[in-house]
Design an enzyme around this catalytic site. Structure first.
Site, mmCIF file in Angstrom:
data_model
loop_
_atom_site.group_PDB
_atom_site.id
_atom_site.type_symbol
_atom_site.label_atom_id
_atom_site.label_comp_id
_atom_site.label_asym_id
_atom_site.label_seq_id
_atom_site.Cartn_x
_atom_site.Cartn_y
_atom_site.Cartn_z
ATOM 1 N N LYS A 117 0.811 -1.215 0.000
ATOM 2 C CA LYS A 117 0.000 0.000 0.000
ATOM 3 C C LYS A 117 0.849 1.272 0.000
ATOM 4 O O LYS A 117 0.384 2.328 -0.442
ATOM 5 C CB LYS A 117 -0.929 -0.001 1.206
ATOM 6 C CG LYS A 117 -2.036 -1.054 1.127
ATOM 7 C CD LYS A 117 -2.726 -1.116 2.471
ATOM 8 C CE LYS A 117 -4.170 -1.546 2.320
ATOM 9 N NZ LYS A 117 -4.882 -1.391 3.605
ATOM 10 N N LYS A 159 -1.312 2.147 9.371
ATOM 11 C CA LYS A 159 -1.788 1.110 8.452
ATOM 12 C C LYS A 159 -0.635 0.187 8.058
ATOM 13 O O LYS A 159 0.461 0.648 7.750
ATOM 14 C CB LYS A 159 -2.360 1.743 7.178
ATOM 15 C CG LYS A 159 -3.566 2.640 7.436
ATOM 16 C CD LYS A 159 -4.016 3.348 6.154
ATOM 17 C CE LYS A 159 -5.208 2.690 5.532
ATOM 18 N NZ LYS A 159 -5.793 3.496 4.419
ATOM 19 N N GLU A 201 -1.471 7.656 8.202
ATOM 20 C CA GLU A 201 -2.357 8.553 7.466
ATOM 21 C C GLU A 201 -3.144 9.400 8.446
ATOM 22 O O GLU A 201 -3.421 8.969 9.568
ATOM 23 C CB GLU A 201 -3.372 7.744 6.626
ATOM 24 C CG GLU A 201 -2.844 7.323 5.287
ATOM 25 C CD GLU A 201 -3.855 6.571 4.434
ATOM 26 O OE1 GLU A 201 -5.005 6.360 4.852
ATOM 27 O OE2 GLU A 201 -3.457 6.195 3.319
ATOM 28 N N TYR A 203 -6.342 10.467 10.121
ATOM 29 C CA TYR A 203 -7.588 9.728 10.308
ATOM 30 C C TYR A 203 -8.747 10.654 10.006
ATOM 31 O O TYR A 203 -8.995 11.628 10.715
ATOM 32 C CB TYR A 203 -7.679 9.180 11.734
ATOM 33 C CG TYR A 203 -8.912 8.343 11.957
ATOM 34 C CD1 TYR A 203 -9.085 7.144 11.268
ATOM 35 C CD2 TYR A 203 -9.909 8.744 12.838
ATOM 36 C CE1 TYR A 203 -10.221 6.379 11.450
ATOM 37 C CE2 TYR A 203 -11.047 7.969 13.030
ATOM 38 C CZ TYR A 203 -11.198 6.784 12.326
ATOM 39 O OH TYR A 203 -12.317 6.024 12.514
ATOM 40 N N HIS A 209 -16.656 5.667 1.737
ATOM 41 C CA HIS A 209 -15.763 4.820 0.938
ATOM 42 C C HIS A 209 -16.387 4.707 -0.448
ATOM 43 O O HIS A 209 -17.488 4.192 -0.596
ATOM 44 C CB HIS A 209 -15.632 3.439 1.587
ATOM 45 C CG HIS A 209 -14.870 2.455 0.736
ATOM 46 N ND1 HIS A 209 -13.663 1.912 1.119
ATOM 47 C CD2 HIS A 209 -15.142 1.922 -0.486
ATOM 48 C CE1 HIS A 209 -13.225 1.090 0.168
ATOM 49 N NE2 HIS A 209 -14.112 1.084 -0.822
ATOM 50 N N ARG A 293 -7.857 -7.591 -7.969
ATOM 51 C CA ARG A 293 -8.631 -8.844 -8.092
ATOM 52 C C ARG A 293 -10.096 -8.479 -8.257
ATOM 53 O O ARG A 293 -10.460 -7.316 -8.181
ATOM 54 C CB ARG A 293 -8.471 -9.656 -6.811
ATOM 55 C CG ARG A 293 -8.891 -8.812 -5.596
ATOM 56 C CD ARG A 293 -8.963 -9.605 -4.310
ATOM 57 N NE ARG A 293 -8.996 -8.741 -3.146
ATOM 58 C CZ ARG A 293 -10.086 -8.203 -2.611
ATOM 59 N NH1 ARG A 293 -11.268 -8.402 -3.165
ATOM 60 N NH2 ARG A 293 -10.017 -7.428 -1.549
ATOM 61 N N ARG A 339 -24.191 -8.215 2.252
ATOM 62 C CA ARG A 339 -23.365 -9.403 2.510
ATOM 63 C C ARG A 339 -24.022 -10.173 3.645
ATOM 64 O O ARG A 339 -24.152 -9.660 4.752
ATOM 65 C CB ARG A 339 -21.956 -8.996 2.960
ATOM 66 C CG ARG A 339 -21.156 -8.280 1.907
ATOM 67 C CD ARG A 339 -19.696 -8.190 2.348
ATOM 68 N NE ARG A 339 -18.942 -7.344 1.435
ATOM 69 C CZ ARG A 339 -17.614 -7.316 1.361
ATOM 70 N NH1 ARG A 339 -16.896 -8.075 2.182
ATOM 71 N NH2 ARG A 339 -17.005 -6.528 0.515
#
Ligand code: ADP
Ligand code: ADP
Ligand code: MG
Length: 454
Positions: A117, A159, A201, A203, A209, A293, A339
């Site tokens: 990342k 992270k 990073e 926050y 998102h 992916r 989900r």
């Protein structure tokens, strides 16, 4: 060259999803499965099945040598990795490359670069894509952590460079705990991902998102619009939708352009997702990571574009060029995915493995259920607790919500506790219906949750 047979190195709903696409393309499907999944629906529906090892993923779904041997032994042209397991493992893809086994995904080199990342953020900046303010690279020591903390302020986020699936993230509220948190998360990252590298990073507290689905044949890179995955619990997605209920045309175009620029910068091929966080207060967006992916939530993009992403993946892996242009990609209506996990929302979402005693799938116009579950299926304790995804399409968001609620009310799963009922609760809230919330929505909701909700 097109693929004539594919080995599926995965299980559950995504294995079935790939088998279905293979069937429609006339590709022979071979599933590599563990002992725990012998009687599963994907094993019965594939053209061929090979048991490659015992239940623990390390000995089966993550066992690179066994999978390569299975592909070679069965004459498969390529391996489809699904998501999770070895799907983003650059060493595994490098092994496929040296062993002459195709891989349905980008090259090992691209996976290696984007899977780190820290490196991915550097590439993003080079491509002119905004990133979350933070450290320039890996944090070398405490001194550097404190120096970065001074710039980004508290709370900040540590992270893991190799993190994923909502793991490898730690919020640090104040300077007092920074040194201890740093040491802890580095040790955790080493154990969980085999790489202790971490970065810092700012926050961001009022964010959504939003991610862009991309697809490239190596020459042309297209995007299939965005997915909004703001409904999360502990940084893991619960509900995803397309399009985002909040962004304007300009932001949408900006995100898509940034995602395509990043893919072109690294020479990306096949399907991928470029993830961003969107700041509700300023309307700015920042790249956070790329998933190299197919993603769990890919069906919402399929429902609003009419494009089968798994077939695209297989065709690209077979060396075909895209037969569509950006202009052919049109977003129509709205899609929502829930989900469904074998977890107990009343017990802090504890996993709930077991045997499915009764099963009734919802149906009707605009309802899609991606699951490998049927009556009698066992939910083994060894793997992820997700047992299926309910995806509903509507002409607009309102209709998609009503349809999802209707489908959830028809859905019966007996024998294990699932999150289906919790989804009904969430979709019924004023907050979800308003479309205006941030990634803290579920945490806030759980705090004030009435006790008589069931
Ligand atoms: P998506 O990014 O497709 O929305 P998730 O982030 O939930 O999906 O990840 C998909 C699956 O892969 C989940 O089962 C998750 O646990 C697993 N996963 C993703 N990244 C990693 C990783 N780096 N290590 C282990 N498991 C991972
Ligand atoms: P993973 O690889 O586990 O998917 P991500 O980097 O994609 O990790 O982050 C997972 C989630 O954590 C994001 O969807 C978002 O909700 C939250 N997150 C990530 N970065 C930040 C940040 N800088 N500030 C606040 N929340 C963040
Ligand atoms: Mg992510």
């Amino acid at each position: 060259m097109t693929l004539s047979s594919v080995l599926i190195a995965n299980r559950g709903e995504i294995a079935l999803r790939v088998i279905r696409a293979c069937k429609e393309l006339g590709i022979r499907s071979i599933i590599a499965h563990s002992e725990a999944d012998r009687d599963s629906l994907p094993v019965r529906l594939a053209d061929q099945s090979l048991c490659i090892g015992p239940a623990p993923a390390k000995l089966s779904y993550r066992h690179a040598d066994a999978l390569i041997a299975a592909a070679q032994g069965s004459g498969a042209d390529a391996i489809h990795p699904g998501y999770g397991f070895l799907s983003e493992n650059a060493d595994f893809v490098a092994l496929c490359e040296t062993e002459g086994v195709g891989f349905v995904g980008p090259s090992a080199e691209v996976i290696r670069r984007m899977g780190d990342k820290i490196e991915a953020k550097k590439i993003a900046r080079r491509a002119g894509v905004p990133t979350v303010p933070g450290s320039d690279g890996a944090i070398a020591d405490h001194d550097e952590a404190f120096r970065v903390a001074e710039e980004v302020g508290f709370p900040l986020l540590i992270k893991a460079a190799a993190g994923g699936g909502g793991r490898g993230l730690r919020v640090v509220k104040a300077a007092e705990t920074l040194a201890g948190d740093l040491a802890e998360i580095m040790a955790e990252a080493e154990v969980a991902f085999g790489d202790p590298s971490v970065y810092i990073e700012r926050y961001l507290t009022d964010i959504r998102h939003i991610e862009i689905q991309v697809v490239s044949d190596g020459t042309t890179t297209l995007h299939l619009g965005e997915r909004d995955c703001t409904v999360q619990r502990r940084n893991q997605k619960l509900v995803e939708e397309a399009p985002s209920p909040v962004i304007d045309h300009e932001t949408r175009e900006g995100l898509a352009k940034a995602a395509v620029a990043l893919c072109e910068e690294v020479g990306y091929t096949n399907a991928g997702t470029v993830e961003f966080v969107f700041d509700n207060a300023t309307g700015e967006y920042y790249f956070i990571e790329m998933n190299t992916r197919i993603q769990v939530e890919h069906p919402v993009s399929e429902m609003v574009t009419g494009i089968d992403l798994i077939k695209l993946q297989l065709n690209i892996a077979g060396g075909e060029k895209l037969r569509i242009t950006q202009n052919d990609v049109r977003i129509r209506g709205h899609a929502i995915e829930c989900r469904i996990n074998a977890e107990d929302a009343e017990r802090n979402f504890a996993p709930n493995p077991g045997t499915i005693q009764g099963f009734r799938a919802p149906g009707g116009f605009g309802v899609r259920l991606d699951t490998h579950i049927e009556s009698g299926s066992s939910i083994p304790p060894f793997y992820d607790s997700m047992i299926g995804k309910l995806i509903c399409w509507g002409q607009d968001r309102e209709e998609a919500i009503e349809r999802t609620l209707r489908a959830l009310s028809e859905f019966t799963i007996e024998g294990v506790v699932t999150t289906a009922a919790f989804h009904r609760e969430v979709l019924n809230t004023e907050t979800f219906r308003s479309g205006k919330f941030n990634t803290g929505f579920i945490a806030d909701y759980m705090e004030d949750r009435p006790h008589d909700h069931r």
